[in-house]
Design a protein around this motif. Structure first.
Motif, PDB file in Angstrom:
ATOM      1  N   ASP A 212       0.809  -1.220   0.000  1.00 28.37           N
ATOM      2  CA  ASP A 212       0.000   0.000   0.000  1.00 28.37           C
ATOM      3  C   ASP A 212       0.840   1.268   0.000  1.00 28.37           C
ATOM      4  N   PRO A 214       2.570   4.549  -0.870  1.00 25.09           N
ATOM      5  CA  PRO A 214       2.424   5.547  -1.934  1.00 25.09           C
ATOM      6  C   PRO A 214       3.781   5.848  -2.563  1.00 25.09           C
ATOM      7  N   ASN A 218       4.616  11.391  -3.448  1.00 19.74           N
ATOM      8  CA  ASN A 218       3.297  11.684  -2.873  1.00 19.74           C
ATOM      9  C   ASN A 218       3.216  11.340  -1.388  1.00 19.74           C
ATOM     10  N   ASP A 221       1.701  14.072   1.074  1.00 16.93           N
ATOM     11  CA  ASP A 221       0.271  14.283   0.824  1.00 16.93           C
ATOM     12  C   ASP A 221      -0.546  13.082   1.292  1.00 16.93           C
ATOM     13  N   TRP A 222      -0.041  11.890   1.058  1.00 13.79           N
ATOM     14  CA  TRP A 222      -0.732  10.672   1.491  1.00 13.79           C
ATOM     15  C   TRP A 222      -0.830  10.640   3.014  1.00 13.79           C
ATOM     16  N   HIS A 223       0.283  10.920   3.712  1.00 12.88           N
ATOM     17  CA  HIS A 223       0.292  10.920   5.169  1.00 12.88           C
ATOM     18  C   HIS A 223      -0.713  11.937   5.707  1.00 12.88           C
ATOM     19  N   VAL A 226      -4.337  10.580   5.321  1.00 15.16           N
ATOM     20  CA  VAL A 226      -4.675   9.513   6.267  1.00 15.16           C
ATOM     21  C   VAL A 226      -4.876  10.093   7.665  1.00 15.16           C
TER      22      VAL A 226
END
Length: 450
Positions: A212, A214, A218, A221-223, A226
């Motif tokens: 999973d 990223p 990114n 931005d992903w952190h 979430v």
């Protein structure tokens, strides 16, 4: 620069240790206490915040690492939101890893180790021992025995066991000064560790499956997305400012060969690294260092003991790893809300085999006796497959043997066996109680067979 610290190591030490984390430092102190000359090569690592278990800090205290214990400070309160329930667990010590490592190096120097700072680019083996050199070819340190303790950064050895690929994605924030504390919470595709230091620094670390992950571009931005979707995590950093980008590190549980030879050994995360949920990382590293000191001491004084040392090291490594894996597995299985999600399903099914057991009886095992590894009879049970040598300093097999002198009744047994073994009756009585409780001495009156 400390009088025991240097930038280039030219004198041949008895032992060359690569890595100044908990495993390398504790081993350095143990070996210098035994009279060995030790050179420890270390380099800076990236900043991180880490949680140490209570028994990990107690292990550092037992090793005489007073600076590291002081750096660990007081334990923080810890709460866990798991499987829909909130509980308060034993506290953990929250540490800035750079501060802890600096304290560990002070402890190593105080114990008599010579410190060298630099990044090892290559190892050279000669007829007299090992040399570690940097990218320019400068010698950082040399020793007759080499210990690899650089953690996951160490050159990889073949993996014996590997858990599901796991990543930890963390980000540091800064906000108002507040209370020391930590929390852990589960979510559909992983779990989060939250930590807060009194100076206002806060951490949110997300542990996810490797599949999973990223793209690095990114990652931040992903952190952020979430964290925003998890009310507890979002509240943890409300009003805080990020101090940098999110960073990812490998958190996969893996056991490698300790690679013990007559002049080389791997310890700490270089030998095995555990899942962060097990909470056993630093504790296992410290325990491993105590065992490694006996291994090095034995090989230095008796190279012919290598077969017994190899068996001991392999068994000890496998045992520590298995217990850490089992601890993590229990936590993963306890979360039932998302048992069909890939993250939880894979970890609830690993490790595939239960902890090893053994039949009740007496076996010969390689064990540590007076900082040396020797083969001795030990008493094993299904719950203690590696066996128990002694209780309170009283070796159990000789105690059973001493009972061959004839039957005894009541309180005479501890006193008679104590005279035979030259041990205080009180200690013998405690050992006898263990024998009774574990089925080796039914009723305390007769000696069982193996």
């Amino acid at each position: 620069m400390d009088h025991q610290e240097r930038r280039g190591g030219h004198g041949m030490a008895d032992v060359l240790i690569l890595g100044g984390g908990p495993a390398g430092t504790v081993l350095a102190r143990r070996l210098t206490a035994l009279g060995y000359g030790v050179t420890l090569v270390t380099c800076a690592r990236r900043a991180a915040m880490e949680g140490l278990s209570l028994r990990a800090v107690e292990g550092l205290r037992r090793a005489g690492c007073t600076e590291a214990v002081a750096a660990a400070g007081r334990p923080a309160s810890r709460r866990v939101d798991w499987n829909g329930r909130r509980t308060a667990l034993n506290g953990e010590h929250l540490v800035d890893r750079n501060s802890l490592d600096a304290a560990l190096l002070r402890d190593a120097a105080a114990g008599g180790a010579v410190l060298t700072r630099g990044t090892v680019a290559a190892l050279e083996q000669g007829k007299n021992g090992w040399r570690a050199v940097d990218a320019t070819g400068a010698v950082l340190g040399s020793g007759r025995f080499l210990v690899e303790a650089r953690g996951r950064r160490a050159p990889n050895a073949p993996a014996r066991e590997t858990g599901p690929r796991t990543l930890a994605v963390g980000r540091v924030y800064h906000g108002p000064a507040g209370e020391l504390g930590s929390a852990a919470l589960s979510f559909a595709d992983g779990w989060a560790w939250l930590a807060a230091l009194p100076d206002g620094r806060r951490v949110v670390q997300l542990v996810i499956d490797g599949a999973d992950s990223p793209a690095r571009a990114n990652l931040t931005d992903w952190h952020e997305a979430v964290v925003a979707a998890l009310p507890e995590a979002a509240g943890w950093v409300a009003g805080c400012t990020p101090m940098g980008e999110a960073e990812v590190r490998d958190a996969t549980a893996v056991r490698r060969s300790p690679g013990v030879t007559a002049d080389r050994l791997r310890i700490g995360d270089a030998a095995f690294a555990v899942d962060p949920l097990s909470g056993h990382g630093v504790y296992a590293a410290v325990a491993w260092a105590f065992a490694a000191a006996a291994a090095v001491n034995t090989l230095a004084t008796d190279p012919t003991a290598w077969p017994a040392v190899e068996r001991f090291v392999e068994e000890r490594c496998a045992e520590l790893f298995a217990h850490a894996a089992d601890a993590g597995n229990q936590f993963y299985r306890a979360e039932e809300r998302w048992r069909d999600r890939p993250f939880w399903r894979r970890r609830a099914a690993w490790p595939p085999a239960p902890l090893p057991t053994a039949e009740h009886g007496i076996r010969r095992r390689a064990v540590v006796v007076n900082d040396r590894i020797e083969e001795r009879p030990v008493l094993v049970t299904p719950a203690l497959p590696r066996g128990v040598l002694a209780i309170g300093g009283v070796e159990l097999y000789p105690l059973l043997e001493s009972m061959n002198a004839g039957p005894s009744r009541g309180g005479d047994l501890a006193e008679r066996c104590g005279r035979s073994l030259v041990q205080p009756p009180g200690r013998v009585a405690a050992a006898l109680s263990w024998l009774v409780e574990n089925g080796f001495l039914p009723g305390g009156q007769s000696r069982p067979g193996p």
